[in-house]
Write a protein that holds these residues in place. Structure first.
Motif, PDB file in Angstrom:
ATOM      1  N   CYS A  83       0.809  -1.222   0.000  1.00  0.00           N
ATOM      2  CA  CYS A  83       0.000   0.000   0.000  1.00  0.00           C
ATOM      3  C   CYS A  83       0.846   1.278   0.000  1.00  0.00           C
ATOM      4  CB  CYS A  83      -0.932   0.001   1.219  1.00  0.00           C
ATOM      5  SG  CYS A  83      -0.069  -0.033   2.801  1.00  0.00           S
ATOM      6  N   PHE A  84       2.174   1.135  -0.142  1.00  0.00           N
ATOM      7  CA  PHE A  84       3.039   2.314  -0.085  1.00  0.00           C
ATOM      8  C   PHE A  84       2.688   3.284  -1.206  1.00  0.00           C
ATOM      9  CE2 PHE A  84       6.959   4.542  -1.429  1.00  0.00           C
ATOM     10  CZ  PHE A  84       7.188   5.272  -0.266  1.00  0.00           C
ATOM     11  N   ASP A  85       2.455   4.533  -0.834  1.00  0.00           N
ATOM     12  CA  ASP A  85       2.092   5.592  -1.777  1.00  0.00           C
ATOM     13  C   ASP A  85       3.185   6.648  -1.738  1.00  0.00           C
ATOM     14  OD1 ASP A  85       1.016   8.089  -2.796  1.00  0.00           O
ATOM     15  OD2 ASP A  85      -0.967   7.161  -2.714  1.00  0.00           O
ATOM     16  N   ARG A  86       3.898   6.814  -2.830  1.00  0.00           N
ATOM     17  CA  ARG A  86       5.040   7.724  -2.857  1.00  0.00           C
ATOM     18  C   ARG A  86       4.615   9.167  -2.608  1.00  0.00           C
ATOM     19  NH1 ARG A  86       8.092  10.043  -7.551  1.00  0.00           N
ATOM     20  NH2 ARG A  86      10.044  10.838  -6.678  1.00  0.00           N
ATOM     21  N   GLU A  87       3.512   9.596  -3.219  1.00  0.00           N
ATOM     22  CA  GLU A  87       3.058  10.972  -3.023  1.00  0.00           C
ATOM     23  C   GLU A  87       2.659  11.210  -1.566  1.00  0.00           C
ATOM     24  OE1 GLU A  87      -0.317  14.164  -4.638  1.00  0.00           O
ATOM     25  OE2 GLU A  87      -0.077  12.217  -5.629  1.00  0.00           O
ATOM     26  N   GLU A  88       1.968  10.260  -0.988  1.00  0.00           N
ATOM     27  CA  GLU A  88       1.569  10.383   0.416  1.00  0.00           C
ATOM     28  C   GLU A  88       2.805  10.467   1.317  1.00  0.00           C
ATOM     29  OE1 GLU A  88      -0.947   7.880   3.815  1.00  0.00           O
ATOM     30  OE2 GLU A  88      -0.803   7.140   1.758  1.00  0.00           O
ATOM     31  N   ALA A  89       3.824   9.659   0.985  1.00  0.00           N
ATOM     32  CA  ALA A  89       5.065   9.675   1.763  1.00  0.00           C
ATOM     33  C   ALA A  89       5.754  11.031   1.656  1.00  0.00           C
ATOM     34  CB  ALA A  89       5.997   8.566   1.280  1.00  0.00           C
ATOM     35  N   LEU A  90       5.776  11.599   0.453  1.00  0.00           N
ATOM     36  CA  LEU A  90       6.406  12.902   0.251  1.00  0.00           C
ATOM     37  C   LEU A  90       5.691  13.999   1.042  1.00  0.00           C
ATOM     38  CD1 LEU A  90       7.168  12.713  -3.571  1.00  0.00           C
ATOM     39  CD2 LEU A  90       8.874  12.895  -1.740  1.00  0.00           C
ATOM     40  N   LYS A  91       4.365  13.921   1.084  1.00  0.00           N
ATOM     41  CA  LYS A  91       3.607  14.913   1.841  1.00  0.00           C
ATOM     42  C   LYS A  91       3.910  14.804   3.335  1.00  0.00           C
ATOM     43  CE  LYS A  91      -0.257  15.369  -1.413  1.00  0.00           C
ATOM     44  NZ  LYS A  91      -1.692  15.079  -1.675  1.00  0.00           N
ATOM     45  N   PHE A  92       4.005  13.565   3.821  1.00  0.00           N
ATOM     46  CA  PHE A  92       4.352  13.338   5.221  1.00  0.00           C
ATOM     47  C   PHE A  92       5.755  13.873   5.523  1.00  0.00           C
ATOM     48  CE2 PHE A  92       6.969  10.524   7.871  1.00  0.00           C
ATOM     49  CZ  PHE A  92       6.412  10.773   9.112  1.00  0.00           C
ATOM     50  N   GLN A  93       6.689  13.571   4.622  1.00  0.00           N
ATOM     51  CA  GLN A  93       8.071  14.005   4.817  1.00  0.00           C
ATOM     52  C   GLN A  93       8.177  15.525   4.801  1.00  0.00           C
ATOM     53  OE1 GLN A  93       9.452  11.723   1.518  1.00  0.00           O
ATOM     54  NE2 GLN A  93      10.045   9.953   2.768  1.00  0.00           N
ATOM     55  N   ARG A  94       7.431  16.164   3.897  1.00  0.00           N
ATOM     56  CA  ARG A  94       7.465  17.625   3.833  1.00  0.00           C
ATOM     57  C   ARG A  94       6.929  18.233   5.131  1.00  0.00           C
ATOM     58  NH1 ARG A  94       4.979  22.325   2.949  1.00  0.00           N
ATOM     59  NH2 ARG A  94       6.006  23.816   1.559  1.00  0.00           N
ATOM     60  N   LYS A  95       5.790  17.720   5.586  1.00  0.00           N
ATOM     61  CA  LYS A  95       5.181  18.227   6.812  1.00  0.00           C
ATOM     62  C   LYS A  95       6.139  18.084   7.993  1.00  0.00           C
ATOM     63  CE  LYS A  95       1.231  17.334   9.908  1.00  0.00           C
ATOM     64  NZ  LYS A  95       2.010  16.809  11.063  1.00  0.00           N
TER      65      LYS A  95
END
Length: 247
Positions: free
Chosen positions: A71-83
């Motif tokens: 279920c890994f979502d790269r865009e979701e991960a990037l948003k989390f990392q940015r936050k």
């Protein structure tokens, strides 16, 4: 791209890329007939993800687990990392501001209250939670989080102030013997605070191991030594002496 080209592009060592391949964290798209590792654009995208998580303090084992989830979502991960990085930047900016004010205070240009001297220090959250889960398991961390969640904001503030006060009192003793009665009385309070506020009980051996981690893990050392250079080592020695003499 060959491994050396990727290493030069990113600014990491070839050995690091070899290690990532060996542990199954980042395997190159293919290997040439001559045995060269060849990395695709997709590999570079995953390497970017790995390095963002690494910058946030995630251990490699946990990163591998995350990016290999179906279920890994790269865009979701990037948003989390940015936050998370924005929050980290705000915290660092506050710490820098406190340092600047402290320098001006030392020059006599401004006056600082004792409270202002410690603005930016925040022990209300645990930046090492992922690693704690790896070391001690989910149950211990979940108990700790449940205990904190059950506390009101005022209770959390009181606890934080109590811990900061203990750090300061220990810092004032750091140039004395960690085996002295005064140092041991202070470290006993530290042991009591840890066992009273986080929903888990540290055995004397675990308490001693925690003190060793204060020195072995540079992130802990930097955080603790903000109260006084050498405090982490002093606490380690005092905690070890306390544990060995109270069995």
């Amino acid at each position: 791209m060959k491994v050396k080209e990727v290493a030069d592009l990113v600014g990491i060592s070839v050995r690091t890329l070899h290690h990532y391949d060996e542990i199954g964290l980042l395997k190159p798209e293919q290997t040439s007939e001559a045995g060269y590792r060849l990395y695709s654009d997709h590999n570079l995208e995953m390497l970017q993800q790995i390095l963002f998580f690494k910058e946030l303090g995630f251990p490699l084992k946990k990163i591998k687990e995350i990016i290999n989830r179906p279920c890994f979502d790269r865009e979701e991960a990037l948003k989390f990392q940015r936050k998370t990085l924005v929050e980290k930047r705000a915290h660092i900016d506050k710490m820098i501001s406190t340092i600047d004010k402290t320098i001006e205070h030392m020059k006599g240009s401004i006056e600082m209250t004792n409270k202002e001297k410690f603005e930016g220090f925040d022990f209300s959250h645990n930046p090492y939670e992922q690693e704690a889960r790896e070391r001690w398991g989910d149950e211990a961390v979940d108990k700790s989080n449940a205990k904190l969640a059950s506390m009101t904001k005022e209770e959390q503030k009181v606890m934080q102030e109590e811990m900061n006060a203990l750090y300061r009192s220990l810092a004032a003793l750091r140039h004395t013997s960690p085996e002295s009665d005064e140092a041991q009385a202070a470290i006993k309070k530290w042991y009591t605070v840890l066992n009273s506020n986080f929903g888990i009980h540290y055995s004397l051996e675990a308490f001693k191991g925690l003190g060793q981690m204060y020195v072995d893990d540079e992130r802990f050392t930097k955080s603790i030594d903000q109260f006084g250079v050498g405090l982490a080592k002093f606490m380690r020695d005092a905690m070890a002496y306390y544990a060995d003499n109270n069995k």
